[in-house]
Design an enzyme around this catalytic site. Structure first.
Site: not given
Ligand code: PPS
Length: 581
Positions: A196-197, A201, A204
């Site tokens: 991830t970048r 939340h 996810h």
């Protein structure tokens, strides 16, 4: 693959053995040195620690050609991304084939020695087309390749001397061998990597938990912290957000780790590359998302790659990978049911809610409430802290115009008004003040003017980065330099260009300093508007001709524009609270 305990396959380690370390350091004393750029520092770290296994250094020309053409090294091994040391033409003059060169970090520390096997000038347009499928420089990977990287490539074998040093989040910076060892020590047989970048939340977490349950696996949020997509939330804030959600997973099943990867935003090819990297770290499963490593929109507003193209390409190569690819389901929130659903679980007529990263940023910038269904309150708090609304972000007001146009007076007026209104600390970088304190040795040649403006831009960017307001008022006659400054500032905050467009006849008639008369008489050379050009801004946020307005009116025009665009907070109505005496 299910229940796999084979963590990753063979791992390259390019660091020199302890007994040979001193000899490598000695050689560095007489070798020609190349200072690695910040971007190159990320690649070399992952080359040396084996994250880029099976690479043993920078690609040879034959491997490079094969990689861009077929996503494979010349011997047929799957490897989709060209990894080369890019150098300048000037440095090329200093090196020959078979030389050993020393690669240093920006402080001069010896990172590695490189035995040069290949030197060539690549056709970068061709590379862009083959690797990214486009030469459109709105693609961040293409922009870097064509506009930022050096023109000549070097290939060769690396011998690692000193691992690049990091001071931040050291507890989360495990190398491939350390992470493999950790999985072995803790008897973690199945472990999923989540790339991830972005902040994480609720959707996810639900998605990850579903995949963890399905594959009876632990999970590592293996976040890219090298170079990500321009405009992304910085990794300091992101990692603090991850720390706040890690307890949402059953205890002992989820961890955070940092991957110092300079992403290329290369979509499908990058997804393959990232899968190989995660395999090298010892993960057994890797989540590939929708639009994985997506570069954003192209210059016609369309997508560079289809949303599932990355998942399809990686899945098609599953047989060659020693890591199981998991396609991330795309979850949306169904308000009436109060739960997240996959697209195929939506009933007809049911709308699923979703907030993209860009939409979230906009909500935060406007100071609007982020819905509770979307994000955890702890994460919202952290984001609000790091990404305050526009009215509290750092800002540069860049006034540009001819000498005598009134920009200094206007800038002074705006500075005082901002101080009256409060909120941000204000600094004034007026043309004359800067010439006296920062640029006293500079002339008015094109080169020196540009240097002067870049210095102003640098100082303004530091003020802006730290949440202040920098008010700049130089002549800044050249479009290109103003654009350079804009880019510097927009990396760290808000840039507002204000053209003080008072006509030259008025400026000359004012001639408060007598310079126009001297320039006309040939006593001053290169005077802007007389014998040196002024390139008027094409699209400034505001244009003000001070011959058409009283100065106090001009100040109000600037302040009103800042209020209307949310860059200044509107004064709050007076409190209605009645105090008891
Ligand atoms: S630049 O082009 O942005 O670097 O110029 P700047 O530093 O803003 O100029 C500051 C003041 O220098 C005076 N001055 C000249 N201006 C233009 N051309 C020449 N050759 C020159 N020589 C001296 C000029 O008064 C500028 O101040 P302002 O406040 O603009 O009148």
């Amino acid at each position: 693959m299910e229940n796999s305990s084979a963590h990753g396959g063979s791992l390259i380690n390019l660091y020199v053995e302890d007994d040979l370390l001193q000899a490598e350091k000695e050689k560095a004393k007489s070798n020609v040195s190349w200072d690695l750029t910040p971007r190159q520092m990320f690649d070399i770290e992952l080359l040396l620690n084996g994250a880029f296994s099976p690479l043993t250094g920078y690609l040879s020309e034959a491997d490079y050609n094969s990689v861009i053409e077929n996503m494979r090294l010349a011997d047929g091994t799957l490897w989709p991304m060209p990894i080369n040391l890019d150098i300048t033409a000037a440095f090329r003059e200093k090196i020959n084939l078979s030389d050993e060169i020393t690669l240093r970090d920006p402080e001069g520390v010896v990172i590695a020695n490189l035995t040069v096997t290949d030197i060539w000038t690549p056709d970068k347009e061709q590379e862009a087309e083959k690797v990214f499928g486009t030469t459109d420089t709105t693609h961040p990977g293409v922009h870097t390749l064509l506009n930022e990287n050096n023109p000549i490539y070097v290939g060769g074998r690396l011998t690692g001397v000193t691992p690049p040093l990091h001071y931040d989040f050291r507890q989360y910076r495990r190398s491939p061998s350390e992470l493999r060892q950790h999985f072995a020590d803790e008897d973690i047989n199945n472990v999923i990597a989540f790339q991830t970048r972005n902040p994480i939340h609720k959707a996810h977490v639900i998605m990850m938990k579903r995949l963890m349950a399905k594959h009876q696996a632990n999970l590592v949020i293996h976040t890219a912290v090298g170079i990500t997509k321009p405009g992304d939330i910085d990794h300091f804030c992101r990692v603090r957000c991850y720390e706040k959600i890690i307890n949402k997973f059953p205890q002992g099943t989820a961890e955070i780790d940092l991957l110092p990867l300079a992403m290329r935003m290369g979509g499908p090819r990058e997804a393959v590359w990232q899968s190989i990297i995660r395999q090298n770290y010892g993960f057994t499963h890797f989540i590939v998302g929708r639009d994985h490593a997506g570069p954003g929109r192209n210059n016609n507003g369309g997508l560079f790659y289809g949303p599932t193209e990355a998942q399809e390409l990686v899945s098609s190569l599953q047989d060659e990978l020693n890591i199981q690819i998991l396609k991330a389901p795309f979850l949306r929130y169904v308000k009436d049911r109060g739960e997240f659903c996959e697209e195929h679980e939506l009933m007809s007529g049911e709308a699923g809610l979703y907030i993209s990263g860009a939409d979230l940023k906009e909500l935060l910038c406007k100071g609007e409430k982020v819905p509770d269904w979307f994000a955890f309150p702890e994460v919202i708090e952290e984001l609000n802290h790091t990404l305050p609304p526009r009215s509290r972000q750092g800002i540069t007001l860049f006034f540009t115009g001819l000498s005598g146009s009134g920009k200094s007076t206007l800038a002074n007026g705006v500075m005082v008004k901002l101080r009256e209104l409060g909120g941000r600390k204000v600094s004034l970088l007026d043309g004359d003040i800067v010439r006296k304190n920062l640029s006293s040795e500079l002339t008015f040649s094109v080169e020196h003017r540009n240097l002067n403006i870049e210095r102003i831009g640098y100082v303004a960017s530091e003020i802006t980065r730290n949440g202040g307001a920098a008010i700049c008022a130089p002549i800044a006659p050249f479009e290109k330099t103003r654009e350079t400054v804009r880019k510097m500032i927009e990396d760290v905050g808000v840039f507002v260009e204000i053209h003080v467009s008072t006509p030259i006849e008025v400026c000359e008639a004012r001639d408060r300093k007598g310079f126009y008369a001297m320039a006309r008489a040939g006593k001053i050379k290169d005077f802007t508007g007389i014998d040196s050009p002024y390139e008027a801004p094409k699209n400034p946020q505001l244009r003000i001709d001070t011959s058409q307005h009283e100065m106090s009116e001009a100040v109000d025009i600037v302040i009103d524009m800042l209020l209307e665009t949310g860059l200044l907070a509107k004064p709050q109505p007076e409190s209605k609270i009645e105090y008891e005496i």
